[in-house]
Design a protein around this motif. Structure first.
Motif, PDB file in Angstrom:
ATOM      1  N   THR A   3      11.622  10.667  -7.988  1.00 41.12           N
ATOM      2  CA  THR A   3      11.251  11.545  -6.623  1.00 41.12           C
ATOM      3  C   THR A   3      12.170  12.084  -5.938  1.00 41.12           C
ATOM      4  O   THR A   3      11.787  13.096  -5.492  1.00 41.12           O
ATOM      5  CB  THR A   3      10.394  10.562  -5.887  1.00 41.12           C
ATOM      6  OG1 THR A   3      11.322   9.534  -5.487  1.00 41.12           O
ATOM      7  CG2 THR A   3       9.257   9.937  -6.697  1.00 41.12           C
ATOM      8  N   THR A   4      13.307  11.487  -5.943  1.00 46.10           N
ATOM      9  CA  THR A   4      14.442  12.451  -5.054  1.00 46.10           C
ATOM     10  C   THR A   4      15.050  13.736  -5.797  1.00 46.10           C
ATOM     11  O   THR A   4      15.380  14.328  -5.459  1.00 46.10           O
ATOM     12  CB  THR A   4      15.569  11.661  -4.676  1.00 46.10           C
ATOM     13  OG1 THR A   4      16.091  10.859  -5.778  1.00 46.10           O
ATOM     14  CG2 THR A   4      14.835  10.608  -3.568  1.00 46.10           C
ATOM     15  N   VAL A  24      12.387   5.669  -7.487  1.00 49.46           N
ATOM     16  CA  VAL A  24      12.937   6.526  -6.400  1.00 49.46           C
ATOM     17  C   VAL A  24      13.876   7.585  -6.745  1.00 49.46           C
ATOM     18  O   VAL A  24      13.756   8.703  -6.140  1.00 49.46           O
ATOM     19  CB  VAL A  24      13.653   5.345  -5.651  1.00 49.46           C
ATOM     20  CG1 VAL A  24      14.535   5.959  -4.413  1.00 49.46           C
ATOM     21  CG2 VAL A  24      12.832   4.449  -4.974  1.00 49.46           C
ATOM     22  N   GLY A  57       5.222   1.606  -9.608  1.00 47.51           N
ATOM     23  CA  GLY A  57       5.923   0.953  -8.321  1.00 47.51           C
ATOM     24  C   GLY A  57       5.119  -0.398  -7.875  1.00 47.51           C
ATOM     25  O   GLY A  57       6.162  -1.425  -7.558  1.00 47.51           O
ATOM     26  N   GLN A  65       0.890  -1.398   0.005  1.00 45.47           N
ATOM     27  CA  GLN A  65      -0.129   0.007  -0.112  1.00 45.47           C
ATOM     28  C   GLN A  65       0.709   1.362  -0.061  1.00 45.47           C
ATOM     29  O   GLN A  65       0.554   2.247  -0.544  1.00 45.47           O
ATOM     30  CB  GLN A  65      -0.691   0.088   1.228  1.00 45.47           C
ATOM     31  CG  GLN A  65      -2.072  -0.843   1.107  1.00 45.47           C
ATOM     32  CD  GLN A  65      -3.090  -0.801   0.030  1.00 45.47           C
ATOM     33  OE1 GLN A  65      -3.245   0.446  -0.377  1.00 45.47           O
ATOM     34  NE2 GLN A  65      -3.317  -1.779  -0.505  1.00 45.47           N
ATOM     35  N   PHE A  66       2.067   1.100   0.871  1.00 43.37           N
ATOM     36  CA  PHE A  66       2.849   2.266   0.476  1.00 43.37           C
ATOM     37  C   PHE A  66       3.492   2.791  -0.810  1.00 43.37           C
ATOM     38  O   PHE A  66       3.486   3.708  -0.959  1.00 43.37           O
ATOM     39  CB  PHE A  66       4.020   2.283   1.797  1.00 43.37           C
ATOM     40  CG  PHE A  66       5.061   3.228   1.828  1.00 43.37           C
ATOM     41  CD1 PHE A  66       5.140   4.457   2.199  1.00 43.37           C
ATOM     42  CD2 PHE A  66       6.333   2.928   1.337  1.00 43.37           C
ATOM     43  CE1 PHE A  66       5.763   5.507   2.082  1.00 43.37           C
ATOM     44  CE2 PHE A  66       7.325   3.992   1.242  1.00 43.37           C
ATOM     45  CZ  PHE A  66       7.195   5.212   1.561  1.00 43.37           C
ATOM     46  N   VAL A  67       3.789   1.542  -1.233  1.00 45.94           N
ATOM     47  CA  VAL A  67       4.546   1.734  -2.578  1.00 45.94           C
ATOM     48  C   VAL A  67       3.605   2.165  -3.694  1.00 45.94           C
ATOM     49  O   VAL A  67       3.849   3.083  -4.109  1.00 45.94           O
ATOM     50  CB  VAL A  67       5.374   0.405  -3.165  1.00 45.94           C
ATOM     51  CG1 VAL A  67       5.424   0.205  -4.440  1.00 45.94           C
ATOM     52  CG2 VAL A  67       6.204  -0.072  -2.021  1.00 45.94           C
ATOM     53  N   GLN A  68       2.256   1.776  -3.479  1.00 45.65           N
ATOM     54  CA  GLN A  68       1.384   2.241  -4.457  1.00 45.65           C
ATOM     55  C   GLN A  68       1.003   3.660  -4.024  1.00 45.65           C
ATOM     56  O   GLN A  68       0.678   4.532  -5.112  1.00 45.65           O
ATOM     57  CB  GLN A  68      -0.017   1.470  -4.377  1.00 45.65           C
ATOM     58  CG  GLN A  68      -0.908   1.578  -5.364  1.00 45.65           C
ATOM     59  CD  GLN A  68      -2.282   0.756  -5.666  1.00 45.65           C
ATOM     60  OE1 GLN A  68      -2.416  -0.190  -4.645  1.00 45.65           O
ATOM     61  NE2 GLN A  68      -3.154   0.817  -6.409  1.00 45.65           N
ATOM     62  N   TRP A  69       1.038   4.066  -2.877  1.00 45.20           N
ATOM     63  CA  TRP A  69       0.579   5.298  -2.712  1.00 45.20           C
ATOM     64  C   TRP A  69       1.729   6.401  -3.201  1.00 45.20           C
ATOM     65  O   TRP A  69       1.635   7.349  -3.580  1.00 45.20           O
ATOM     66  CB  TRP A  69       0.448   5.633  -1.168  1.00 45.20           C
ATOM     67  CG  TRP A  69       0.396   6.860  -0.675  1.00 45.20           C
ATOM     68  CD1 TRP A  69      -0.641   7.952  -0.666  1.00 45.20           C
ATOM     69  CD2 TRP A  69       1.441   7.759  -0.038  1.00 45.20           C
ATOM     70  NE1 TRP A  69      -0.351   9.003  -0.173  1.00 45.20           N
ATOM     71  CE2 TRP A  69       0.889   8.988   0.391  1.00 45.20           C
ATOM     72  CE3 TRP A  69       2.745   7.378   0.586  1.00 45.20           C
ATOM     73  CZ2 TRP A  69       1.473   9.909   1.013  1.00 45.20           C
ATOM     74  CZ3 TRP A  69       3.281   8.056   1.144  1.00 45.20           C
ATOM     75  CH2 TRP A  69       2.877   9.322   1.428  1.00 45.20           C
ATOM     76  N   ARG A  70       3.074   5.970  -2.771  1.00 42.20           N
ATOM     77  CA  ARG A  70       4.068   6.758  -3.105  1.00 42.20           C
ATOM     78  C   ARG A  70       4.427   6.730  -4.354  1.00 42.20           C
ATOM     79  O   ARG A  70       4.859   7.900  -5.067  1.00 42.20           O
ATOM     80  CB  ARG A  70       5.266   6.310  -2.067  1.00 42.20           C
ATOM     81  CG  ARG A  70       6.434   7.143  -2.123  1.00 42.20           C
ATOM     82  CD  ARG A  70       6.491   8.341  -1.362  1.00 42.20           C
ATOM     83  NE  ARG A  70       7.689   8.984  -1.271  1.00 42.20           N
ATOM     84  CZ  ARG A  70       7.998  10.025  -1.809  1.00 42.20           C
ATOM     85  NH1 ARG A  70       6.805  10.951  -2.258  1.00 42.20           N
ATOM     86  NH2 ARG A  70       9.130  10.623  -1.754  1.00 42.20           N
ATOM     87  N   TYR A  71       4.472   5.651  -5.312  1.00 41.68           N
ATOM     88  CA  TYR A  71       5.070   5.496  -6.490  1.00 41.68           C
ATOM     89  C   TYR A  71       4.075   5.096  -7.796  1.00 41.68           C
ATOM     90  O   TYR A  71       4.260   4.886  -8.856  1.00 41.68           O
ATOM     91  CB  TYR A  71       6.188   4.461  -6.666  1.00 41.68           C
ATOM     92  CG  TYR A  71       7.153   4.780  -5.769  1.00 41.68           C
ATOM     93  CD1 TYR A  71       7.967   5.888  -5.858  1.00 41.68           C
ATOM     94  CD2 TYR A  71       7.399   4.130  -4.700  1.00 41.68           C
ATOM     95  CE1 TYR A  71       9.010   6.503  -4.839  1.00 41.68           C
ATOM     96  CE2 TYR A  71       8.752   4.571  -3.681  1.00 41.68           C
ATOM     97  CZ  TYR A  71       9.054   5.780  -3.850  1.00 41.68           C
ATOM     98  OH  TYR A  71      10.340   6.158  -2.854  1.00 41.68           O
TER      99      TYR A  71
END
Length: 62
Positions: free
Chosen positions: A60-61, A57, A27, A17-23
């Protein structure tokens, strides 16, 4: 043993869920390729997944 399996499954779902939300969907595709490649002992697929995640990654950085 069942508690450990439940905790592990909860961690995996939370991480996905974190990967989907972030990337986003890319992702999830990268994570899926990495996981399938590691389970199947296929270095080409796991490397592709790792590269996809690394590019997301880096995007996004920068």
């Amino acid at each position: 043993m069942p508690a450990l399996a439940l905790l592990s499954a909860a961690f995996v779902v939370a991480f996905e869920q974190f990967v989907q939300w972030r990337y986003g969907p890319a992702g999830i595709v990268g994570l899926l390729l990495l996981t399938v490649g590691l389970k199947a002992n296929n270095s080409a697929v796991s490397s592709t997944g790792a590269v996809v995640l690394a590019l997301l990654v880096l995007r996004t950085t920068l």
